[in-house]
Design a protein around this motif. Structure first.
Motif, PDB file in Angstrom:
ATOM      1  N   LEU A 152       0.794  -1.224   0.000  1.00  0.00           N
ATOM      2  CA  LEU A 152       0.000   0.000   0.000  1.00  0.00           C
ATOM      3  C   LEU A 152       0.835   1.286   0.000  1.00  0.00           C
ATOM      4  O   LEU A 152       0.532   2.210  -0.760  1.00  0.00           O
ATOM      5  CB  LEU A 152      -0.980  -0.003   1.174  1.00  0.00           C
ATOM      6  CG  LEU A 152      -1.923   1.205   1.250  1.00  0.00           C
ATOM      7  CD1 LEU A 152      -2.741   1.344  -0.025  1.00  0.00           C
ATOM      8  CD2 LEU A 152      -2.852   1.099   2.465  1.00  0.00           C
ATOM      9  N   PRO A 153       1.900   1.406   0.816  1.00  0.00           N
ATOM     10  CA  PRO A 153       2.677   2.656   0.770  1.00  0.00           C
ATOM     11  C   PRO A 153       3.210   2.968  -0.627  1.00  0.00           C
ATOM     12  O   PRO A 153       3.209   4.129  -1.052  1.00  0.00           O
ATOM     13  CB  PRO A 153       3.809   2.413   1.772  1.00  0.00           C
ATOM     14  CG  PRO A 153       3.226   1.439   2.752  1.00  0.00           C
ATOM     15  CD  PRO A 153       2.376   0.528   1.914  1.00  0.00           C
TER      16      PRO A 153
ATOM     17  N   ARG B  46       6.879   0.212  11.704  1.00  0.00           N
ATOM     18  CA  ARG B  46       7.575  -0.254  10.508  1.00  0.00           C
ATOM     19  C   ARG B  46       8.202   0.930   9.794  1.00  0.00           C
ATOM     20  O   ARG B  46       7.859   2.090  10.056  1.00  0.00           O
ATOM     21  CB  ARG B  46       6.614  -0.984   9.556  1.00  0.00           C
ATOM     22  CG  ARG B  46       5.555  -0.065   8.996  1.00  0.00           C
ATOM     23  CD  ARG B  46       4.561  -0.771   8.115  1.00  0.00           C
ATOM     24  NE  ARG B  46       5.035  -0.962   6.763  1.00  0.00           N
ATOM     25  CZ  ARG B  46       4.242  -1.345   5.754  1.00  0.00           C
ATOM     26  NH1 ARG B  46       2.977  -1.602   5.992  1.00  0.00           N
ATOM     27  NH2 ARG B  46       4.718  -1.503   4.547  1.00  0.00           N
ATOM     28  N   ASP B  47       9.130   0.643   8.910  1.00  0.00           N
ATOM     29  CA  ASP B  47       9.748   1.676   8.087  1.00  0.00           C
ATOM     30  C   ASP B  47       8.993   1.782   6.767  1.00  0.00           C
ATOM     31  O   ASP B  47       8.493   0.784   6.230  1.00  0.00           O
ATOM     32  CB  ASP B  47      11.214   1.339   7.814  1.00  0.00           C
ATOM     33  CG  ASP B  47      12.053   1.365   9.073  1.00  0.00           C
ATOM     34  OD1 ASP B  47      11.753   2.191   9.957  1.00  0.00           O
ATOM     35  OD2 ASP B  47      12.999   0.561   9.186  1.00  0.00           O
ATOM     36  N   PHE B  48       8.918   2.999   6.229  1.00  0.00           N
ATOM     37  CA  PHE B  48       8.259   3.230   4.955  1.00  0.00           C
ATOM     38  C   PHE B  48       9.291   3.428   3.855  1.00  0.00           C
ATOM     39  O   PHE B  48      10.426   3.839   4.113  1.00  0.00           O
ATOM     40  CB  PHE B  48       7.349   4.455   5.044  1.00  0.00           C
ATOM     41  CG  PHE B  48       6.187   4.274   5.964  1.00  0.00           C
ATOM     42  CD1 PHE B  48       5.222   3.313   5.708  1.00  0.00           C
ATOM     43  CD2 PHE B  48       6.046   5.056   7.101  1.00  0.00           C
ATOM     44  CE1 PHE B  48       4.146   3.122   6.545  1.00  0.00           C
ATOM     45  CE2 PHE B  48       4.971   4.888   7.952  1.00  0.00           C
ATOM     46  CZ  PHE B  48       4.021   3.912   7.677  1.00  0.00           C
ATOM     47  N   PRO B  49       8.915   3.143   2.599  1.00  0.00           N
ATOM     48  CA  PRO B  49       9.864   3.310   1.500  1.00  0.00           C
ATOM     49  C   PRO B  49      10.292   4.764   1.347  1.00  0.00           C
ATOM     50  O   PRO B  49       9.524   5.695   1.625  1.00  0.00           O
ATOM     51  CB  PRO B  49       9.089   2.808   0.273  1.00  0.00           C
ATOM     52  CG  PRO B  49       7.647   2.858   0.667  1.00  0.00           C
ATOM     53  CD  PRO B  49       7.610   2.610   2.141  1.00  0.00           C
ATOM     54  N   ALA B  50      11.532   4.942   0.881  1.00  0.00           N
ATOM     55  CA  ALA B  50      12.078   6.292   0.714  1.00  0.00           C
ATOM     56  C   ALA B  50      11.230   7.125  -0.239  1.00  0.00           C
ATOM     57  O   ALA B  50      11.109   8.343  -0.065  1.00  0.00           O
ATOM     58  CB  ALA B  50      13.516   6.202   0.219  1.00  0.00           C
TER      59      ALA B  50
ATOM     60  N   ASP C 191       1.828   1.847  -3.451  1.00  0.00           N
ATOM     61  CA  ASP C 191       0.678   2.086  -4.316  1.00  0.00           C
ATOM     62  C   ASP C 191       0.179   3.532  -4.204  1.00  0.00           C
ATOM     63  O   ASP C 191      -0.430   4.059  -5.151  1.00  0.00           O
ATOM     64  CB  ASP C 191      -0.468   1.131  -3.953  1.00  0.00           C
ATOM     65  CG  ASP C 191      -0.139  -0.322  -4.286  1.00  0.00           C
ATOM     66  OD1 ASP C 191       0.795  -0.544  -5.076  1.00  0.00           O
ATOM     67  OD2 ASP C 191      -0.803  -1.217  -3.740  1.00  0.00           O
ATOM     68  N   LEU C 192       0.429   4.163  -3.078  1.00  0.00           N
ATOM     69  CA  LEU C 192      -0.036   5.538  -2.867  1.00  0.00           C
ATOM     70  C   LEU C 192       0.786   6.569  -3.630  1.00  0.00           C
ATOM     71  O   LEU C 192       0.335   7.708  -3.807  1.00  0.00           O
ATOM     72  CB  LEU C 192       0.032   5.882  -1.369  1.00  0.00           C
ATOM     73  CG  LEU C 192      -1.085   5.346  -0.470  1.00  0.00           C
ATOM     74  CD1 LEU C 192      -0.695   5.528   0.994  1.00  0.00           C
ATOM     75  CD2 LEU C 192      -2.386   6.062  -0.758  1.00  0.00           C
ATOM     76  N   LEU C 193       1.975   6.209  -4.073  1.00  0.00           N
ATOM     77  CA  LEU C 193       2.925   7.191  -4.590  1.00  0.00           C
ATOM     78  C   LEU C 193       2.353   8.009  -5.745  1.00  0.00           C
ATOM     79  O   LEU C 193       2.435   9.241  -5.758  1.00  0.00           O
ATOM     80  CB  LEU C 193       4.218   6.502  -5.028  1.00  0.00           C
ATOM     81  CG  LEU C 193       4.973   5.752  -3.925  1.00  0.00           C
ATOM     82  CD1 LEU C 193       6.231   5.107  -4.496  1.00  0.00           C
ATOM     83  CD2 LEU C 193       5.332   6.689  -2.783  1.00  0.00           C
ATOM     84  N   HIS C 194       1.793   7.357  -6.748  1.00  0.00           N
ATOM     85  CA  HIS C 194       1.311   8.065  -7.934  1.00  0.00           C
ATOM     86  C   HIS C 194       0.166   9.009  -7.578  1.00  0.00           C
ATOM     87  O   HIS C 194       0.135  10.162  -8.040  1.00  0.00           O
ATOM     88  CB  HIS C 194       0.860   7.069  -9.003  1.00  0.00           C
ATOM     89  CG  HIS C 194       0.291   7.741 -10.217  1.00  0.00           C
ATOM     90  ND1 HIS C 194       1.075   8.303 -11.193  1.00  0.00           N
ATOM     91  CD2 HIS C 194      -1.006   7.954 -10.599  1.00  0.00           C
ATOM     92  CE1 HIS C 194       0.316   8.827 -12.132  1.00  0.00           C
ATOM     93  NE2 HIS C 194      -0.959   8.632 -11.803  1.00  0.00           N
ATOM     94  N   VAL C 195      -0.762   8.539  -6.763  1.00  0.00           N
ATOM     95  CA  VAL C 195      -1.918   9.363  -6.409  1.00  0.00           C
ATOM     96  C   VAL C 195      -1.478  10.594  -5.639  1.00  0.00           C
ATOM     97  O   VAL C 195      -1.951  11.704  -5.886  1.00  0.00           O
ATOM     98  CB  VAL C 195      -2.928   8.538  -5.587  1.00  0.00           C
ATOM     99  CG1 VAL C 195      -4.073   9.415  -5.111  1.00  0.00           C
ATOM    100  CG2 VAL C 195      -3.468   7.382  -6.410  1.00  0.00           C
TER     101      VAL C 195
END
Length: 335
Positions: free
Chosen positions: A179-180, A240-244, A182-186
């Motif tokens: 999900l993190p 948790r850690d999130f992607p850069a 998947d949110l990037l483009h939006v």
């Protein structure tokens, strides 16, 4: 100098300050065609979180207020981390309350949550069932496919309205691993498509769908593109850690546990004028016990005050035992 602050964190409604927000930087401007849409006022959820006092509790630090304003100016999401009970979710409601931005759109995240859950839902089964009914039985409705599509909290937040909506994405760290990303483009483009409507756009260029607010609005060409980028608060308990790539798109704020002054403001908001004075001993006891290194959410203090007031005619020892049970630490601090 506080002149640049749109959101001041005073707890008092001042919706006119939104008119002072300048145009977005060039790389964060969006060109969705504004549609008339009546945003509902703040609801009972916001009032429940902020209390029944004259204003919302002033529970956030100056650093938090400045980062909220940075997010408003830059049209960037705010990634808020902190222990449970530190006021992460309250921040979204406080901004909506003070700036008059209406009902907070809430997207609670769990392990099964997908991006589409936040954008829209399509009831294909309901449409199939209705197609098998005659007009007299509720089938073959004139509004067609739009009757079976409802925008989610994120999808509603991206509608092209004049003023930004407030969206709370609660506990993103509970999501699955995808999900993190998947949110990037939006979050970057401020838009999304509804394939079910995009496929029929040549025959039906406009479709009326339901929003998360329960209102109806027209979607053109199967695409939703914002005009005023929403004020988005993404909360995390730090599990948790999130992607850069996600961190790059957000401004990061870490909230510490509320101190004595913040707790006093919270008590005043929920128990009215004089609430701090009447419960000063309990506030001090809570602060001292929290300083011992154990996790104690602020709502434990509110629970204790409420029940002790109800039991004020009882024995002091019994009340002390009740307080001990209500303010028992839930876990060692993990930070």
């Amino acid at each position: 100098m506080d002149d640049w602050l749109i959101y001041r964190g005073t707890g008092e409604p001042d919706p006119e300050r939104m008119s002072l927000l300048p145009e977005a930087p060039a790389w964060r401007r969006f060109d969705g065609t504004v549609v008339p849409y009546e945003v509902p006022p703040v609801d009972s959820t916001t009032r429940r979180r902020l209390g029944n006092g004259a204003g919302a509790p002033k529970v956030h630090s100056e650093a938090a207020v400045e980062l909220v304003n940075a997010a408003l100016y830059l049209r960037r999401p705010l990634l808020v981390t902190g222990e449970p009970g530190s006021g992460k979710s309250t921040l979204a409601h406080a901004v909506a309350h003070e700036l008059g931005l209406g009902r907070v759109l809430q997207w609670p995240v769990v392990s099964r949550t997908t991006l589409r859950d936040g954008l829209y839902q399509y009831d294909a089964i309901g449409r199939l069932q209705d197609s098998q009914l005659g007009p007299g039985d509720g089938g073959a409705q004139p509004d067609g496919i739009g009757r079976y599509i409802r925008l989610g909290p994120l999808g509603t937040a991206l509608l092209p309205t004049e003023r930004p909506r407030v969206l709370l994405v609660d506990e993103l760290d509970k999501s699955d691993i995808d999900l993190p990303n998947d949110l990037l483009h939006v979050l970057e483009e401020g838009e999304f498509t509804i394939p079910e409507l995009e496929r029929i756009a040549d025959r039906q260029p406009e479709t009326t769908v339901l929003t998360d607010d329960g209102a109806r609005i027209a979607v053109h060409g199967g695409k939703v593109r914002c005009r005023a980028f929403p004020f988005i608060v993404i909360t995390s308990n730090g599990e948790r850690d999130f992607p850069a790539a996600l961190l790059r798109r957000c401004l990061s704020l870490e909230l510490s546990a509320p101190g004595a002054a913040q707790l006093a403001a919270l008590v005043e908001a929920h128990f009215g004028p004089g609430g701090e004075d009447r419960n000063h001993a309990l506030i001090e006891r809570f602060v001292q016990s929290a300083a011992a290194g154990e996790l104690r959410p602020a709502d434990q203090l509110l629970n204790a005050i409420f029940l002790v007031q109800l039991a004020s005619g009882g024995d002091a020892v019994q009340r002390g035992e009740l307080i001990d049970m209500l303010m028992r630490p839930i876990a060692p601090r993990y930070r």
